[in-house]
Design a protein around this motif. Structure first.
Motif, PDB file in Angstrom:
ATOM      1  N   ILE A 181       0.845  -1.184   0.000  1.00 14.58           N
ATOM      2  CA  ILE A 181       0.000   0.000   0.000  1.00 14.58           C
ATOM      3  C   ILE A 181       0.885   1.240   0.000  1.00 14.58           C
ATOM      4  O   ILE A 181       1.675   1.449   0.926  1.00 14.58           O
ATOM      5  CB  ILE A 181      -0.946  -0.029   1.215  1.00 14.58           C
ATOM      6  N   ALA A 182       0.736   2.034  -1.065  1.00 16.66           N
ATOM      7  CA  ALA A 182       1.580   3.223  -1.223  1.00 16.66           C
ATOM      8  C   ALA A 182       0.757   4.504  -1.328  1.00 16.66           C
ATOM      9  O   ALA A 182       1.295   5.549  -1.655  1.00 16.66           O
ATOM     10  CB  ALA A 182       2.481   3.057  -2.449  1.00 16.66           C
ATOM     11  N   GLY A 183      -0.536   4.410  -1.088  1.00 19.00           N
ATOM     12  CA  GLY A 183      -1.356   5.615  -1.097  1.00 19.00           C
ATOM     13  C   GLY A 183      -2.072   5.843  -2.407  1.00 19.00           C
ATOM     14  O   GLY A 183      -2.500   4.906  -3.067  1.00 19.00           O
ATOM     15  N   GLY A 184      -2.211   7.089  -2.777  1.00 16.78           N
ATOM     16  CA  GLY A 184      -2.977   7.467  -3.949  1.00 16.78           C
ATOM     17  C   GLY A 184      -4.397   7.820  -3.561  1.00 16.78           C
ATOM     18  O   GLY A 184      -4.826   7.633  -2.419  1.00 16.78           O
ATOM     19  N   THR A 185      -5.132   8.326  -4.511  1.00 20.33           N
ATOM     20  CA  THR A 185      -6.514   8.760  -4.294  1.00 20.33           C
ATOM     21  C   THR A 185      -7.362   7.664  -3.663  1.00 20.33           C
ATOM     22  O   THR A 185      -8.253   7.950  -2.856  1.00 20.33           O
ATOM     23  CB  THR A 185      -7.134   9.212  -5.634  1.00 20.33           C
ATOM     24  N   ILE A 186      -7.097   6.422  -3.992  1.00 18.70           N
ATOM     25  CA  ILE A 186      -7.901   5.304  -3.484  1.00 18.70           C
ATOM     26  C   ILE A 186      -8.032   5.339  -1.960  1.00 18.70           C
ATOM     27  O   ILE A 186      -9.072   4.989  -1.412  1.00 18.70           O
ATOM     28  CB  ILE A 186      -7.316   3.958  -3.974  1.00 18.70           C
ATOM     29  N   ASP A 187      -6.991   5.807  -1.261  1.00 19.12           N
ATOM     30  CA  ASP A 187      -6.991   5.817   0.199  1.00 19.12           C
ATOM     31  C   ASP A 187      -7.237   7.192   0.816  1.00 19.12           C
ATOM     32  O   ASP A 187      -7.120   7.354   2.027  1.00 19.12           O
ATOM     33  CB  ASP A 187      -5.676   5.243   0.733  1.00 19.12           C
ATOM     34  N   PRO A 227     -11.823   8.561  -4.523  1.00 12.31           N
ATOM     35  CA  PRO A 227     -11.493   7.822  -3.300  1.00 12.31           C
ATOM     36  C   PRO A 227     -12.542   6.767  -2.945  1.00 12.31           C
ATOM     37  O   PRO A 227     -13.744   6.971  -3.171  1.00 12.31           O
ATOM     38  CB  PRO A 227     -11.437   8.905  -2.219  1.00 12.31           C
ATOM     39  N   TYR A 228     -12.079   5.678  -2.365  1.00  9.49           N
ATOM     40  CA  TYR A 228     -12.980   4.611  -1.905  1.00  9.49           C
ATOM     41  C   TYR A 228     -14.046   5.166  -0.959  1.00  9.49           C
ATOM     42  O   TYR A 228     -15.196   4.728  -0.978  1.00  9.49           O
ATOM     43  CB  TYR A 228     -12.165   3.522  -1.203  1.00  9.49           C
ATOM     44  N   SER A 229     -13.664   6.145  -0.155  1.00 13.16           N
ATOM     45  CA  SER A 229     -14.574   6.681   0.867  1.00 13.16           C
ATOM     46  C   SER A 229     -15.696   7.553   0.303  1.00 13.16           C
ATOM     47  O   SER A 229     -16.565   7.990   1.049  1.00 13.16           O
ATOM     48  CB  SER A 229     -13.758   7.492   1.881  1.00 13.16           C
ATOM     49  N   ILE A 230     -15.694   7.804  -0.993  1.00 21.48           N
ATOM     50  CA  ILE A 230     -16.711   8.653  -1.623  1.00 21.48           C
ATOM     51  C   ILE A 230     -17.622   7.794  -2.502  1.00 21.48           C
ATOM     52  O   ILE A 230     -17.154   6.886  -3.190  1.00 21.48           O
ATOM     53  CB  ILE A 230     -16.035   9.778  -2.444  1.00 21.48           C
ATOM     54  N   PHE A 252      -4.980  11.800   3.753  1.00 17.71           N
ATOM     55  CA  PHE A 252      -4.828  10.426   4.217  1.00 17.71           C
ATOM     56  C   PHE A 252      -5.033  10.345   5.725  1.00 17.71           C
ATOM     57  O   PHE A 252      -4.539  11.186   6.474  1.00 17.71           O
ATOM     58  CB  PHE A 252      -3.422   9.899   3.900  1.00 17.71           C
ATOM     59  N   THR A 253      -5.780   9.332   6.147  1.00 26.69           N
ATOM     60  CA  THR A 253      -5.897   9.026   7.567  1.00 26.69           C
ATOM     61  C   THR A 253      -5.424   7.603   7.823  1.00 26.69           C
ATOM     62  O   THR A 253      -4.639   7.362   8.721  1.00 26.69           O
ATOM     63  CB  THR A 253      -7.338   9.212   8.078  1.00 26.69           C
ATOM     64  N   LEU A 300       3.287   0.693   3.084  1.00 30.28           N
ATOM     65  CA  LEU A 300       4.631   1.249   2.902  1.00 30.28           C
ATOM     66  C   LEU A 300       4.627   2.722   3.292  1.00 30.28           C
ATOM     67  O   LEU A 300       5.482   3.193   4.028  1.00 30.28           O
ATOM     68  CB  LEU A 300       5.099   1.089   1.462  1.00 30.28           C
ATOM     69  N   PHE A 301       3.665   3.448   2.762  1.00 30.43           N
ATOM     70  CA  PHE A 301       3.420   4.849   3.071  1.00 30.43           C
ATOM     71  C   PHE A 301       2.108   5.231   2.410  1.00 30.43           C
ATOM     72  O   PHE A 301       1.587   4.475   1.585  1.00 30.43           O
ATOM     73  CB  PHE A 301       4.556   5.770   2.590  1.00 30.43           C
ATOM     74  N   LEU A 302       1.561   6.344   2.777  1.00 33.20           N
ATOM     75  CA  LEU A 302       0.345   6.868   2.152  1.00 33.20           C
ATOM     76  C   LEU A 302       0.706   8.229   1.566  1.00 33.20           C
ATOM     77  O   LEU A 302       0.816   9.212   2.298  1.00 33.20           O
ATOM     78  CB  LEU A 302      -0.792   6.998   3.172  1.00 33.20           C
ATOM     79  N   LYS A 303       0.926   8.249   0.249  1.00 34.35           N
ATOM     80  CA  LYS A 303       1.363   9.468  -0.429  1.00 34.35           C
ATOM     81  C   LYS A 303       0.552   9.707  -1.686  1.00 34.35           C
ATOM     82  O   LYS A 303       0.140   8.770  -2.356  1.00 34.35           O
ATOM     83  CB  LYS A 303       2.830   9.337  -0.871  1.00 34.35           C
ATOM     84  N   ASP A 304       0.397  10.963  -2.007  1.00 36.82           N
ATOM     85  CA  ASP A 304      -0.102  11.340  -3.321  1.00 36.82           C
ATOM     86  C   ASP A 304       1.031  11.030  -4.298  1.00 36.82           C
ATOM     87  O   ASP A 304       2.197  11.328  -4.015  1.00 36.82           O
ATOM     88  CB  ASP A 304      -0.442  12.827  -3.331  1.00 36.82           C
TER      89      ASP A 304
END
Length: 161
Positions: free
Chosen positions: A7-13, A109-112, A25-26, A48-52
């Motif tokens: 998991i490296a982030g992106g809009t999905i998270d 994002p998944y949350s939307i 990111f949260t 791994l990190f949560l980054k744009d």
């Protein structure tokens, strides 16, 4: 077959912050997504990190590569922002030859509501099990070779080059 999910982030998270109107990111949503999709595939997730992806550096790409190389699993999914997904896939393809790696993300994002995240995860999960060793991108219901795809920002989709 066990699949490693890096998991490296992106809009999905990303999550929408109502007070500021920003996306940030949260925490990752990937485990929730796998559960919601009722996935029965044996996966092991690692943040791994949560980054744009626009903030990603070659040092980040090297870290992703090292994690892919070091893991015992031969089948790897990587969450990634869409803006530089092709760049990271190209970076990985230079030296990572014997594993099947599929990068995926989402435009929303998944949350939307009406997010493409679950659909892209499902396509990526299937692709990583079926494709030969190599580097791929799964977006918009398609699986692309890393060197034959580009993001069309005007349409908000990935397409063959």
């Amino acid at each position: 077959m066990k699949i490693k999910v890096l998991i490296a982030g992106g809009t999905i998270d990303k999550t929408y912050k109502e007070l500021t109107g920003e996306l940030s990111f949260t925490e990752t949503h990937i485990v929730d997504m796998l559960n919601r999709g009722r996935s029965m595939v044996d996966t092991l997730s690692e943040v791994l990190f949560l980054k744009d992806s626009l903030e990603m550096t070659d040092a980040d790409r090297s870290f992703i590569f090292d994690k892919c190389q070091a893991c015992d699993e031969q089948h790897i999914l990587i969450t990634h922002g869409t803006d530089t997904m092709v760049e990271t896939a190209t970076y990985l393809a230079k030296s990572l030859k014997e594993k099947t790696v599929v990068l995926f993300g989402s435009m929303i994002p998944y949350s939307i509501d009406n997010s493409d995240a679950l659909f892209n995860l499902g396509v990526a999960l299937s692709a990583v099990q079926l494709k030969e060793p190599g580097i791929y991108i799964a977006m918009n219901g398609q699986v692309f070779d890393f060197d034959k795809v580009q993001k069309d920002k005007s349409l908000g989709i990935f397409k063959n080059t």
